[in-house]
Motif scaffolding. Structure first.
Motif, PDB file in Angstrom:
ATOM      1  N   GLU A   1       0.829  -1.201   0.000  1.00 46.84           N
ATOM      2  CA  GLU A   1       0.000   0.000   0.000  1.00 46.84           C
ATOM      3  C   GLU A   1       0.870   1.260   0.000  1.00 46.84           C
ATOM      4  OE1 GLU A   1      -3.322   0.136  -0.373  1.00 46.84           O
ATOM      5  OE2 GLU A   1      -3.041  -2.023  -0.703  1.00 46.84           O
ATOM      6  N   LEU A   2       1.954   1.231   0.779  1.00 47.40           N
ATOM      7  CA  LEU A   2       2.891   2.353   0.770  1.00 47.40           C
ATOM      8  C   LEU A   2       3.509   2.527  -0.613  1.00 47.40           C
ATOM      9  CD1 LEU A   2       4.760   4.504   2.072  1.00 47.40           C
ATOM     10  CD2 LEU A   2       6.294   2.600   2.700  1.00 47.40           C
ATOM     11  N   ARG A   3       3.947   1.439  -1.211  1.00 41.85           N
ATOM     12  CA  ARG A   3       4.604   1.510  -2.518  1.00 41.85           C
ATOM     13  C   ARG A   3       3.668   2.017  -3.600  1.00 41.85           C
ATOM     14  NH1 ARG A   3       6.715  -4.264  -0.636  1.00 41.85           N
ATOM     15  NH2 ARG A   3       8.700  -3.615   0.304  1.00 41.85           N
ATOM     16  N   LEU A   4       2.388   1.678  -3.482  1.00 46.25           N
ATOM     17  CA  LEU A   4       1.409   2.132  -4.473  1.00 46.25           C
ATOM     18  C   LEU A   4       1.202   3.643  -4.414  1.00 46.25           C
ATOM     19  CD1 LEU A   4      -1.297  -0.682  -4.257  1.00 46.25           C
ATOM     20  CD2 LEU A   4       0.141  -0.139  -6.244  1.00 46.25           C
ATOM     21  N   GLU A   5       1.583   4.296  -3.332  1.00 46.09           N
ATOM     22  CA  GLU A   5       1.441   5.744  -3.234  1.00 46.09           C
ATOM     23  C   GLU A   5       2.502   6.485  -4.025  1.00 46.09           C
ATOM     24  OE1 GLU A   5       1.098   6.830   0.887  1.00 46.09           O
ATOM     25  OE2 GLU A   5      -0.951   6.043   1.017  1.00 46.09           O
ATOM     26  N   GLY A   6       3.470   5.729  -4.594  1.00 44.40           N
ATOM     27  CA  GLY A   6       4.452   6.343  -5.474  1.00 44.40           C
ATOM     28  C   GLY A   6       5.835   6.423  -4.865  1.00 44.40           C
TER      29      GLY A   6
ATOM     30  N   ASP B   1      12.554  -0.466 -13.599  1.00 45.06           N
ATOM     31  CA  ASP B   1      13.257   0.510 -12.766  1.00 45.06           C
ATOM     32  C   ASP B   1      12.291   1.156 -11.788  1.00 45.06           C
ATOM     33  OD1 ASP B   1      15.625   2.382 -12.220  1.00 45.06           O
ATOM     34  OD2 ASP B   1      14.057   3.804 -12.815  1.00 45.06           O
ATOM     35  N   TYR B   2      11.085   1.475 -12.243  1.00 47.39           N
ATOM     36  CA  TYR B   2      10.091   2.079 -11.359  1.00 47.39           C
ATOM     37  C   TYR B   2       9.745   1.126 -10.218  1.00 47.39           C
ATOM     38  CZ  TYR B   2       5.839   4.209  -9.620  1.00 47.39           C
ATOM     39  OH  TYR B   2       4.904   4.772  -8.796  1.00 47.39           O
ATOM     40  N   ALA B   3       9.532  -0.150 -10.544  1.00 44.36           N
ATOM     41  CA  ALA B   3       9.202  -1.131  -9.507  1.00 44.36           C
ATOM     42  C   ALA B   3      10.302  -1.208  -8.459  1.00 44.36           C
ATOM     43  CB  ALA B   3       8.965  -2.496 -10.137  1.00 44.36           C
ATOM     44  N   ALA B   4      11.552  -1.208  -8.919  1.00 42.29           N
ATOM     45  CA  ALA B   4      12.677  -1.285  -7.982  1.00 42.29           C
ATOM     46  C   ALA B   4      12.740  -0.044  -7.101  1.00 42.29           C
ATOM     47  CB  ALA B   4      13.986  -1.456  -8.749  1.00 42.29           C
ATOM     48  N   ARG B   5      12.508   1.134  -7.680  1.00 42.55           N
ATOM     49  CA  ARG B   5      12.605   2.381  -6.908  1.00 42.55           C
ATOM     50  C   ARG B   5      11.491   2.526  -5.889  1.00 42.55           C
ATOM     51  NH1 ARG B   5      11.938   6.977  -9.399  1.00 42.55           N
ATOM     52  NH2 ARG B   5      11.283   6.239 -11.461  1.00 42.55           N
ATOM     53  N   THR B   6      10.415   1.814  -6.085  1.00 43.73           N
ATOM     54  CA  THR B   6       9.320   1.864  -5.102  1.00 43.73           C
ATOM     55  C   THR B   6       9.301   0.634  -4.195  1.00 43.73           C
ATOM     56  OG1 THR B   6       7.898   1.091  -6.911  1.00 43.73           O
ATOM     57  CG2 THR B   6       7.782   3.416  -6.338  1.00 43.73           C
ATOM     58  N   GLY B   7      10.367  -0.163  -4.247  1.00 40.04           N
ATOM     59  CA  GLY B   7      10.517  -1.243  -3.284  1.00 40.04           C
ATOM     60  C   GLY B   7       9.861  -2.549  -3.647  1.00 40.04           C
ATOM     61  N   PHE B   8       9.258  -2.657  -4.842  1.00 40.25           N
ATOM     62  CA  PHE B   8       8.672  -3.930  -5.246  1.00 40.25           C
ATOM     63  C   PHE B   8       9.779  -4.911  -5.633  1.00 40.25           C
ATOM     64  CE2 PHE B   8       4.967  -1.171  -6.004  1.00 40.25           C
ATOM     65  CZ  PHE B   8       3.991  -1.910  -5.349  1.00 40.25           C
ATOM     66  N   ALA B   9       9.532  -6.205  -5.373  1.00 42.92           N
ATOM     67  CA  ALA B   9      10.537  -7.219  -5.688  1.00 42.92           C
ATOM     68  C   ALA B   9      10.801  -7.281  -7.182  1.00 42.92           C
ATOM     69  CB  ALA B   9      10.094  -8.581  -5.169  1.00 42.92           C
ATOM     70  N   ASP B  10       9.772  -7.107  -7.988  1.00 46.70           N
ATOM     71  CA  ASP B  10       9.917  -7.137  -9.444  1.00 46.70           C
ATOM     72  C   ASP B  10       8.630  -6.580 -10.060  1.00 46.70           C
ATOM     73  OD1 ASP B  10       8.061  -9.232  -9.168  1.00 46.70           O
ATOM     74  OD2 ASP B  10       9.643 -10.754  -9.192  1.00 46.70           O
TER      75      ASP B  10
ATOM     76  N   GLU C   1       7.905   8.893  -4.335  1.00 45.87           N
ATOM     77  CA  GLU C   1       8.210   9.965  -3.390  1.00 45.87           C
ATOM     78  C   GLU C   1       7.775   9.570  -1.976  1.00 45.87           C
ATOM     79  OE1 GLU C   1       6.528  10.388  -6.217  1.00 45.87           O
ATOM     80  OE2 GLU C   1       8.052  11.394  -7.445  1.00 45.87           O
ATOM     81  N   ALA C   2       6.535   9.049  -1.855  1.00 46.93           N
ATOM     82  CA  ALA C   2       6.045   8.620  -0.536  1.00 46.93           C
ATOM     83  C   ALA C   2       6.887   7.476  -0.001  1.00 46.93           C
ATOM     84  CB  ALA C   2       4.581   8.205  -0.643  1.00 46.93           C
ATOM     85  N   TYR C   3       7.228   6.542  -0.886  1.00 53.11           N
ATOM     86  CA  TYR C   3       8.029   5.393  -0.443  1.00 53.11           C
ATOM     87  C   TYR C   3       9.408   5.834   0.028  1.00 53.11           C
ATOM     88  CZ  TYR C   3      10.601   1.022  -0.475  1.00 53.11           C
ATOM     89  OH  TYR C   3      11.384  -0.033  -0.115  1.00 53.11           O
ATOM     90  N   ARG C   4      10.044   6.731  -0.724  1.00 52.69           N
ATOM     91  CA  ARG C   4      11.405   7.135  -0.374  1.00 52.69           C
ATOM     92  C   ARG C   4      11.464   7.885   0.947  1.00 52.69           C
ATOM     93  NH1 ARG C   4      15.465   6.490  -4.259  1.00 52.69           N
ATOM     94  NH2 ARG C   4      14.974   4.480  -5.189  1.00 52.69           N
ATOM     95  N   GLN C   5      10.442   8.664   1.254  1.00 47.76           N
ATOM     96  CA  GLN C   5      10.445   9.370   2.537  1.00 47.76           C
ATOM     97  C   GLN C   5      10.508   8.391   3.707  1.00 47.76           C
ATOM     98  OE1 GLN C   5       7.159  12.067   2.834  1.00 47.76           O
ATOM     99  NE2 GLN C   5       7.804  13.322   1.095  1.00 47.76           N
ATOM    100  N   VAL C   6       9.729   7.334   3.625  1.00 45.89           N
ATOM    101  CA  VAL C   6       9.728   6.322   4.688  1.00 45.89           C
ATOM    102  C   VAL C   6      11.000   5.489   4.625  1.00 45.89           C
ATOM    103  CG1 VAL C   6       8.478   4.356   5.660  1.00 45.89           C
ATOM    104  CG2 VAL C   6       7.215   6.257   4.654  1.00 45.89           C
ATOM    105  N   GLU C   7      11.438   5.162   3.419  1.00 50.47           N
ATOM    106  CA  GLU C   7      12.634   4.332   3.259  1.00 50.47           C
ATOM    107  C   GLU C   7      13.866   5.021   3.836  1.00 50.47           C
ATOM    108  OE1 GLU C   7      14.746   1.913  -0.402  1.00 50.47           O
ATOM    109  OE2 GLU C   7      14.362   4.057  -0.608  1.00 50.47           O
ATOM    110  N   THR C   8      13.989   6.331   3.615  1.00 56.55           N
ATOM    111  CA  THR C   8      15.155   7.053   4.133  1.00 56.55           C
ATOM    112  C   THR C   8      15.216   6.974   5.650  1.00 56.55           C
ATOM    113  OG1 THR C   8      15.135   8.573   2.252  1.00 56.55           O
ATOM    114  CG2 THR C   8      16.283   9.303   4.240  1.00 56.55           C
ATOM    115  N   LYS C   9      14.079   7.146   6.311  1.00 55.14           N
ATOM    116  CA  LYS C   9      14.053   7.025   7.776  1.00 55.14           C
ATOM    117  C   LYS C   9      14.375   5.605   8.216  1.00 55.14           C
ATOM    118  CE  LYS C   9      10.649  10.727   8.427  1.00 55.14           C
ATOM    119  NZ  LYS C   9       9.289  11.056   8.916  1.00 55.14           N
ATOM    120  N   ALA C  10      13.904   4.622   7.456  1.00 48.99           N
ATOM    121  CA  ALA C  10      14.177   3.227   7.797  1.00 48.99           C
ATOM    122  C   ALA C  10      15.660   2.900   7.645  1.00 48.99           C
ATOM    123  CB  ALA C  10      13.342   2.298   6.920  1.00 48.99           C
ATOM    124  N   LEU C  11      16.307   3.491   6.631  1.00 53.51           N
ATOM    125  CA  LEU C  11      17.750   3.279   6.467  1.00 53.51           C
ATOM    126  C   LEU C  11      18.521   3.860   7.653  1.00 53.51           C
ATOM    127  CD1 LEU C  11      18.191   4.068   2.667  1.00 53.51           C
ATOM    128  CD2 LEU C  11      18.621   1.869   3.764  1.00 53.51           C
TER     129      LEU C  11
END
Length: 444
Positions: free
Chosen positions: A257-262, A414-423, A264-274
């Motif tokens: 659900e997070l990844r489906l938001e695009g 590339d889009y799938a990878a950047r939003t955290g999807f496995a493939d 930008e939304a995914y990267r904001q959360v991912e950066t904090k998780a890193l």
């Protein structure tokens, strides 16, 4: 904080519980010390570990634990081996078995190896360790039960046996042809029930006493080495994190659900998780950025901001107070962040979940995932129309243009990878769930 002890056949659980504030874990395997150290225990003690059937505990994870301020002790079995190999780096080896390996009196792993039963029966040993045989025979000689030649013959015969076949009945039954007199073998058999030495157990208890006596300091002693972060350590951390804390099936749907938001939304959360991951595991070794990686990052940035013409890029740089040198540094740093994201892989998923909880988004995304589960259940099966949509670009086009309000990217992988999807197939499956919900409850 409780101290952690990895133990199996050497000591019984009640011996660990009665020795102090210790939490016992099964025999150590690769990754276990790393995961234990993440909880910042008062100390880690290694007694038993796996030699086969599972990868053995890695030296580097022990060094990492010590570099993080967690004292590590070793004795008796696998602990004695690793302590002998790493004693110059500050691991605290305890007992006679450790000393024998440290001083090169012993060198073979089979000296401490035994076969044992599963945890359900308390790792009951089914063979006798060679170090226990040596200690018992030495005491029998000192007590006058057997002579020196018999002790040597018995030791040589025991050493010739496969470690899993070593036990006192087999040893007594097969030693006569090797030079041990029957009379001394009979005397040894009568003496063994009271005289047998369990050196592994004695060393294990000594280690617990040493841990109890020396881990009360407020500040850990500094380590005499610099921990080197390497590519292999990156890979090890990723494997260990993934196996230790993979989200549940529900958690994965929440992440979708997070990844489906695009992105930008995914990267904001991912950066904090890193950042959360590095806070727990230590700062990663800086990535070496190749020119290809830097060019790929530049291409992605230009696409993100619509900087397709050189004039557009120059205006963007000027608006952001960047000269050519500072812009190149920015691109290299962003490429290094991309490399860190790539190394983290799926191991970051559990920390993404934590960030969603702390940011207040988890409940909302979980509720939406539940709605989609109900929609899938109501459908019962993929109908022909849905199957056809999944086969072509129509479903993706709907998602990007209708749901995200953006053009469909040229490079879906590339889009799938950047939003955290496995493939791409994982992206398609998530988009289908989104489409199904909106088909049942039109909102666009």
């Amino acid at each position: 904080m409780t101290a952690i002890v990895f133990v199996g056949p050497t000591l019984r659980p009640e011996e660990i519980a009665g020795a102090g504030d210790f939490f016992s874990l099964p025999p150590v395997a690769q990754g276990d010390v790393y995961r234990a150290a993440l909880s910042r225990p008062r100390a880690i003690g290694i007694i038993d570990g796996y030699f086969s059937g599972a990868p053995a505990v890695w030296h580097k994870e022990i060094l990492w634990a010590m570099s993080e301020g967690v004292p590590v002790f070793g004795a008796a079995s696998m602990g004695a081996l690793r302590a002998a190999e790493l004693h110059e780096f500050g691991i605290r080896g305890i007992g006679r078995i450790f000393e024998a390996f440290r001083d090169d009196v012993l060198e073979d792993d089979d000296e401490v190896a035994v076969v044992h039963g599963p945890a359900e029966i308390g790792y009951l040993p089914a063979s006798e360790a060679m170090v226990n045989i040596r200690a018992t025979l030495a005491l029998a000689e000192a007590k006058g039960v057997i002579g020196t030649e018999s002790r040597r013959a018995l030791e040589a015969f025991a050493k010739s046996l496969f470690f899993a076949d070593r036990n006192w009945p087999a040893l007594l039954a097969g030693s006569a042809p090797h030079g041990a007199p029957e009379s001394e073998l009979a005397a040894l058999a009568d003496w063994l029930p009271e005289g047998r030495v369990d050196q592994k157990r004695l060393d294990g208890l000594e280690m617990l006493a040493a841990m109890r006596a020396t881990t009360g300091a407020d500040e850990p002693a500094p380590t005499p080495f610099h921990f080197e972060w390497t590519y292999f350590w990156d890979a090890f951390v990723a494997r260990s994190e993934m196996s230790a804390s993979a989200p549940s099936a529900k958690g994965q749907l929440v992440l979708d659900e997070l990844r489906l938001e695009g992105p930008e939304a995914y990267r904001q959360v991912e950066t904090k998780a890193l950042v959360r991951m590095m806070a727990m595991t230590g700062a990663a070794r800086p990535a070496r950025v190749s020119r290809d990686a830097a060019r790929a990052t530049l291409k992605r940035l230009r696409e993100q901001f619509g900087l397709y013409a050189r004039a557009d890029l120059d205006r963007w740089m000027a608006a952001n107070d960047l000269n050519a040198s500072a812009f190149e540094t920015l691109i290299d740093e962003e490429a290094a962040v991309e490399a860190l994201r790539s190394r983290a892989g799926r191991s970051i998923d559990a920390r993404l979940i934590d960030e969603l909880r702390l940011g207040g988004a988890y409940a909302r995304l979980a509720a939406r995932a539940q709605q989609k589960d109900e929609a899938v259940a109501a459908l019962g099966r993929l109908d022909a129309g849905a199957t056809e949509a999944l086969r072509g670009p129509a479903l993706r086009l709907w998602y990007f243009e209708k749901r995200l309000g953006r053009p469909m990217p040229d490079d879906i992988a590339d889009y799938a990878a950047r939003t955290g999807f496995a493939d791409v197939s994982a992206l398609d499956a998530a988009v289908y769930r989104e489409w199904l919900l909106h088909r049942q409850k039109p909102q666009d």
